[in-house]
Design an enzyme around this catalytic site. Structure first.
Site, PDB file in Angstrom:
ATOM      1  N   GLY A  86       0.867  -1.111   0.233  1.00 30.89           N
ATOM      2  CA  GLY A  86       0.237   0.105  -0.012  1.00 30.89           C
ATOM      3  C   GLY A  86       1.196   1.186   0.057  1.00 30.89           C
ATOM      4  CB  CYS A 107       4.856   2.231   7.508  1.00 34.52           C
ATOM      5  SG  CYS A 107       4.567   3.778   6.378  1.00 34.52           S
ATOM      6  CG  LEU A 108       6.785   0.960   1.558  1.00 36.09           C
ATOM      7  CD1 LEU A 108       5.895   1.189   0.024  1.00 36.09           C
ATOM      8  CD2 LEU A 108       8.015   0.043   0.931  1.00 36.09           C
ATOM      9  CD  GLU A 135      -1.139   2.681   2.453  1.00 37.55           C
ATOM     10  OE1 GLU A 135      -0.627   3.768   2.559  1.00 37.55           O
ATOM     11  OE2 GLU A 135      -0.547   1.625   2.940  1.00 37.55           O
ATOM     12  CG  HIS A 194       0.456   6.938   5.147  1.00 33.94           C
ATOM     13  ND1 HIS A 194       1.609   7.275   5.766  1.00 33.94           N
ATOM     14  CD2 HIS A 194       0.351   5.760   5.106  1.00 33.94           C
ATOM     15  CE1 HIS A 194       2.173   6.417   6.001  1.00 33.94           C
ATOM     16  NE2 HIS A 194       1.571   5.366   5.522  1.00 33.94           N
TER      17      HIS A 194
HETATM   18  C1  QAP Z   1       0.961  -0.653   4.859  1.00 31.00           C
HETATM   19  O1  QAP Z   1       3.164  -1.226   4.303  1.00 31.00           O
HETATM   20  C2  QAP Z   1       0.581  -2.004   5.814  1.00 31.00           C
HETATM   21  O2  QAP Z   1       9.689  -2.114   6.571  1.00 31.00           O
HETATM   22  C3  QAP Z   1       1.767  -1.016   3.631  1.00 31.00           C
HETATM   23  O3  QAP Z   1      11.780  -2.716   4.901  1.00 31.00           O
HETATM   24  C4  QAP Z   1       1.583  -2.747   6.162  1.00 31.00           C
HETATM   25  O4  QAP Z   1       3.635  -1.848   2.145  1.00 31.00           O
HETATM   26  C5  QAP Z   1      -0.823  -2.227   5.946  1.00 31.00           C
HETATM   27  C6  QAP Z   1       7.999  -2.735   3.594  1.00 31.00           C
HETATM   28  C7  QAP Z   1       1.127  -4.040   7.049  1.00 31.00           C
HETATM   29  C8  QAP Z   1      -1.183  -3.141   6.719  1.00 31.00           C
HETATM   30  C9  QAP Z   1      -0.184  -4.202   6.886  1.00 31.00           C
HETATM   31  C10 QAP Z   1       8.042  -1.945   4.884  1.00 31.00           C
HETATM   32  C11 QAP Z   1       8.760  -3.060   2.606  1.00 31.00           C
HETATM   33  C12 QAP Z   1       6.493  -2.384   3.095  1.00 31.00           C
HETATM   34  C13 QAP Z   1       9.442  -2.269   5.391  1.00 31.00           C
HETATM   35  C14 QAP Z   1       4.030  -1.637   3.309  1.00 31.00           C
HETATM   36  C15 QAP Z   1      10.444  -2.586   4.400  1.00 31.00           C
HETATM   37  C16 QAP Z   1      10.166  -2.864   3.122  1.00 31.00           C
HETATM   38  C17 QAP Z   1       5.223  -2.037   3.825  1.00 31.00           C
HETATM   39 CO    CO Z   2       2.398   3.429   5.566  1.00 32.91          CO
END
Ligand code: QAP
Ligand code: CO
Length: 207
Positions: free
Chosen positions: A46, A108-109, A151, A154
């Site tokens: 996301g 989270c990215l 999201e 954010h």
């Molecule tokens: C949000 O998060 C989310 O730490 C999206 O090193 C996550 O895409 C919503 C990511 C989980 C619900 C459940 C994170 C990639 C990606 C990192 C992501 C990383 C590489 C996170």
């Molecule tokens: Co995020």
């Protein structure tokens, strides 16, 4: 085009996004395409416009699970998740109904390498405008519902680390401000260290 993703404590992550006008126009279509490309390139599920420094109410998600051979794992999705076409582009989302509570270990990215358990609604109904400017609604649960709520946060300038206990939240924020983010190599080492410490504690406990 892959966009640059902002990371905490960038102050632009705190801005409240404005409603998108002219949804369905060429510019926002290109932007949505760039958002999806950026999400895939970073292996995310996301991404919100706020994370790429744009204060417009737009987010993209693709939470579909995959089998080992790379195919979409329909079996691992809920019935409601299966109905939603992904990647999903959402403009001007409004949650109209919620049910239940659930928890998930979120990342989270914009806060790379940090993962913590967060509570969200289990089921949501949402109105939004699609990439063609058409009004839509959806009813969903599972990881897709969790990700949409993450999201939407954010777009309000809120991060998942703001939803932790005061102690946990401050510990993470202080650590990032002091030392920055670990490299992927350091993150792997840290995970191994924690795993070994847990195993040792378990052994000591058994004695
Ligand atoms: C949000 O998060 C989310 O730490 C999206 O090193 C996550 O895409 C919503 C990511 C989980 C619900 C459940 C994170 C990639 C990606 C990192 C992501 C990383 C590489 C996170
Ligand atoms: Co995020």
């Amino acid at each position: 085009m892959v966009l640059e993703i902002l990371t905490y404590p960038d102050p632009r992550l705190r801005l409240k996004a404005k409603p998108a006008a002219q949804v369905g126009g060429a510019e926002l279509k290109t932007f949505a395409k760039d958002m999806i490309e950026t999400m895939y390139e970073s292996h995310g599920i996301g991404l919100a416009a706020t994370q790429v420094g744009r204060d417009v109410r737009c987010l993209v998600v693709d939470t579909r699970p995959h089998t080992e051979d790379g195919a979409v794992d329909v079996e691992a999705m809920t019935e409601l998740e299966r109905v939603v076409v992904q990647p999903l582009v959402v403009f001007n989302p409004e949650i109209t109904k919620t049910e239940g509570k659930t928890t998930y270990e979120e990342g989270c990215l914009s806060v790379p390498t940090f993962y913590e358990t967060v509570e969200r609604f289990e089921y949501i109904e949402m109105n939004y405008v699609d990439v063609d400017g058409k009004k839509q609604s959806l009813k969903v649960d599972g990881l897709l519902a969790i990700c949409l709520q993450h999201e939407m946060d954010h777009l309000e300038g809120k991060l998942f680390i703001d939803r932790l206990s005061f102690v946990k939240s401050n510990r993470i924020k202080t650590k990032i401000k002091k030392s920055g983010y670990p490299t992927p190599e350091e993150a792997r080492e840290e995970r191994q260290r924690v795993k070994a410490a847990r195993a040792a504690a378990k052994l000591a406990d058994a004695e």
